[in-house]
Design a protein around this motif. Structure first.
Motif, PDB file in Angstrom:
ATOM      1  N   GLU A  69      -7.580  -0.334   7.614  1.00  0.00           N
ATOM      2  CA  GLU A  69      -8.487   0.504   6.823  1.00  0.00           C
ATOM      3  C   GLU A  69      -8.997   1.660   7.679  1.00  0.00           C
ATOM      4  OE1 GLU A  69     -12.847   0.322   4.640  1.00  0.00           O
ATOM      5  OE2 GLU A  69     -11.663  -1.532   4.771  1.00  0.00           O
ATOM      6  N   THR A 110      -5.174   3.117  -6.594  1.00  0.00           N
ATOM      7  CA  THR A 110      -6.043   2.754  -5.485  1.00  0.00           C
ATOM      8  C   THR A 110      -5.874   1.262  -5.232  1.00  0.00           C
ATOM      9  OG1 THR A 110      -7.940   2.453  -6.973  1.00  0.00           O
ATOM     10  CG2 THR A 110      -7.673   4.607  -5.925  1.00  0.00           C
ATOM     11  N   MET A 111      -6.376   0.771  -4.089  1.00  0.00           N
ATOM     12  CA  MET A 111      -6.087  -0.613  -3.719  1.00  0.00           C
ATOM     13  C   MET A 111      -7.268  -1.252  -3.009  1.00  0.00           C
ATOM     14  SD  MET A 111      -2.799  -2.030  -1.554  1.00  0.00           S
ATOM     15  CE  MET A 111      -1.780  -1.890  -3.039  1.00  0.00           C
ATOM     16  N   TYR A 145      -8.465   2.932  -0.488  1.00  0.00           N
ATOM     17  CA  TYR A 145      -7.971   1.679   0.084  1.00  0.00           C
ATOM     18  C   TYR A 145      -9.120   1.014   0.822  1.00  0.00           C
ATOM     19  CZ  TYR A 145      -5.530  -1.596   3.127  1.00  0.00           C
ATOM     20  OH  TYR A 145      -5.121  -2.737   3.772  1.00  0.00           O
ATOM     21  N   VAL A 198      -0.120   3.116  -3.457  1.00  0.00           N
ATOM     22  CA  VAL A 198      -1.129   4.159  -3.268  1.00  0.00           C
ATOM     23  C   VAL A 198      -0.478   5.539  -3.308  1.00  0.00           C
ATOM     24  CG1 VAL A 198      -2.965   5.012  -1.763  1.00  0.00           C
ATOM     25  CG2 VAL A 198      -2.609   2.543  -1.994  1.00  0.00           C
ATOM     26  N   ALA A 216       0.808  -1.223   0.000  1.00  0.00           N
ATOM     27  CA  ALA A 216       0.000   0.000   0.000  1.00  0.00           C
ATOM     28  C   ALA A 216       0.838   1.268   0.000  1.00  0.00           C
ATOM     29  CB  ALA A 216      -0.941   0.002   1.196  1.00  0.00           C
TER      30      ALA A 216
END
Length: 467
Positions: free
Chosen positions: A174, A157-158, A187, A152, A148
């Motif tokens: 998150e 985006t992920m 994310y 990112v 990430a």
């Protein structure tokens, strides 16, 4: 009549006592599709956000993680069993990686001027879209961070599919991203089972896939990505050699090898799984290893006095014992350990195995647990042959006082990383990745941020010039 389909649950099971702590409902395919749609929509705006603004958010992520390291550490230990000190260190390392990319991404992805004969040319680095990240349980925060932080920050985006036994670690990351100010959709965690991942790769809004896991999982995901002409990166484990040279300080080598092998109860892709020592030093090394084992304390991972934690799950413990038993059946000498510990939890005795030959499965395979395999060699060529006699090629170590000689040996080892006088380590600025069946691609360092960007060539010249 209620015809609603009930989806499987994702559970937190404390491996210290095998008790179920918490359950989450698995997401439906429709829920997952909506999350991917949102990630694709969010990409259109996120890619336009400056590196400076992205960096502020990720510096905030790092700050929150450091402030809450005790809480986060306890959660990781609860879910997958590692020592609390190791969990807290992992949180601190993850924060360092977020800070690294928050500070460096703009520099790494600045336009790169090329030397051309006429006119001008440069590479512009553009993010490519939604990245599907599939990560394992053994480093629940660090594995998220490795993918990430770079991708990112690059403007992608992920969506993350974390291991099913660490759902609370997945969710809290998150939550931290949102607390730090990351917009919705950039994310998102997916609560789905492993069998539901491969179909996601074919979603046209998934632009690339990064996976850390087993060879079979990596092969299936890579095949699915290849069929869709999508980029993938894989880290698939290792069976790292630890070569001790004649001039090495044996006390220090034993201390380093044993500590490295027991790190995370042996559940580390880059721990020294095969320790290879010269015949002239073998007896001394073996005896001192036995002494080091005698000092190990197996127990509660929340207790600071514990050296060896439980394995991540009951099945993991059963699998490791089965591998050790098979090695014994094939003729290996189990000097110490090799059995389950008579207590609740996913515990396996710290195990020392010798006399391993190429006729045994243990000579080639990875054992993902507290199992220390000791080999002897007559000359350096034999040591290198043993080191390379595996399908894996992730990390490795050469231990010696003469570092120049150690580097010469390191060049002969078929791995992605070799450390001198240290087990394969981790730092934000060091590339992480392997070769052979350990996978492909790199994470961390400048190399990590280029995996999921388009290096677009832009060439300028005047109309009257030929080139």
């Amino acid at each position: 009549m209620n015809t609603q389909v009930k989806h499987s649950s994702i559970k937190t099971v404390n491996p210290f006592n095998n008790e179920v702590v918490k359950e989450f409902d698995a997401m439906s395919p429709e829920q997952v599709a909506k999350i991917i749609d949102k990630a694709d929509e969010a990409f259109r705006s996120w890619k336009k956000v400056s590196f400076e603004e992205r960096g502020k958010i990720f510096h905030k992520v790092a700050s929150i993680m450091r402030d809450r390291k005790e809480e986060l550490g306890k959660l990781a230990t609860l879910e997958m069993g590692k020592l609390i000190s190791e969990s807290i260190y992992e949180v601190e390392l993850s924060a360092d990686i977020f800070d690294y990319y928050a500070s460096k991404a703009g520099e790494f992805l600045a336009d790169h001027k090329l030397d051309v004969k006429h006119g001008d040319a440069f590479l512009a680095y553009d993010p490519i879209g939604v990245i599907l990240s599939v990560q394992p349980w053994n480093f629940p925060y660090y594995q998220i961070t490795r993918s990430a932080a770079a991708h990112v920050m690059a403007g992608n985006t992920m969506v993350l599919k974390h291991a099913s036994n660490v759902p609370q670690c997945a969710q809290i990351m998150e939550d931290i991203f949102k607390e730090a100010g990351l917009p919705d959709g950039i994310y998102t965690n997916l609560f789905v089972s492993g069998k539901d991942i491969e179909p996601l790769v074919s979603n046209p809004k998934i632009a690339g896939v990064t996976l850390t896991g087993s060879k079979p999982a990596g092969a299936s995901i890579a095949a699915a990505a290849g069929a869709q002409v999508k980029k993938s990166t894989l880290e698939l484990g290792g069976s790292d050699p630890f070569i001790v040279l004649e001039d090495a300080d044996i006390d220090e080598a034993v201390k380093t090898a044993v500590a490295g092998r027991m790190w995370n109860a042996g559940q580390v892709c880059v721990s020294p799984k095969r320790v290879i020592v010269p015949a002239s030093k073998y007896d001394e090394f073996l005896n001192k290893t036995k002494e080091a084992f005698a000092k190990l304390k197996v127990g509660d991972p929340m207790d600071s006095a514990t050296n060896v934690a439980p394995l991540s799950t009951e099945k993991a413990a059963e699998d490791v014992v089965a591998q050790v038993q098979k090695a014994a059946e094939q003729g290996a000498n189990v000097v110490l350990g090799g059995k389950r510990i008579d207590r609740a939890g996913a515990f396996v005795e710290p195990t020392l195995i010798t006399d391993i030959t190429p006729k045994m499965d243990a000579y080639f395979e990875e054992i993902f647990g507290p199992v220390f395999m000791l080999y002897k060699y007559e000359n350096i060529d034999e040591a290198v042959e043993i080191a390379n006699a595996t399908e894996f090629g992730l990390g490795g170590t050469v231990f010696a006082k003469d570092t120049q000689k150690a580097v010469e040996v390191a060049r002969k080892i078929d791995t992605g990383m070799v450390f001198i006088n240290h087990v394969t380590g981790i730092a934000p600025e060091l590339p992480f990745g392997g070769t052979k069946n350990s996978g492909y691609g790199r994470e961390q360092s400048p190399a990590g941020i280029y995996e999921f960007v388009n290096a677009k060539l832009i060439r300028t010249t005047t109309p009257d010039k030929n080139y």
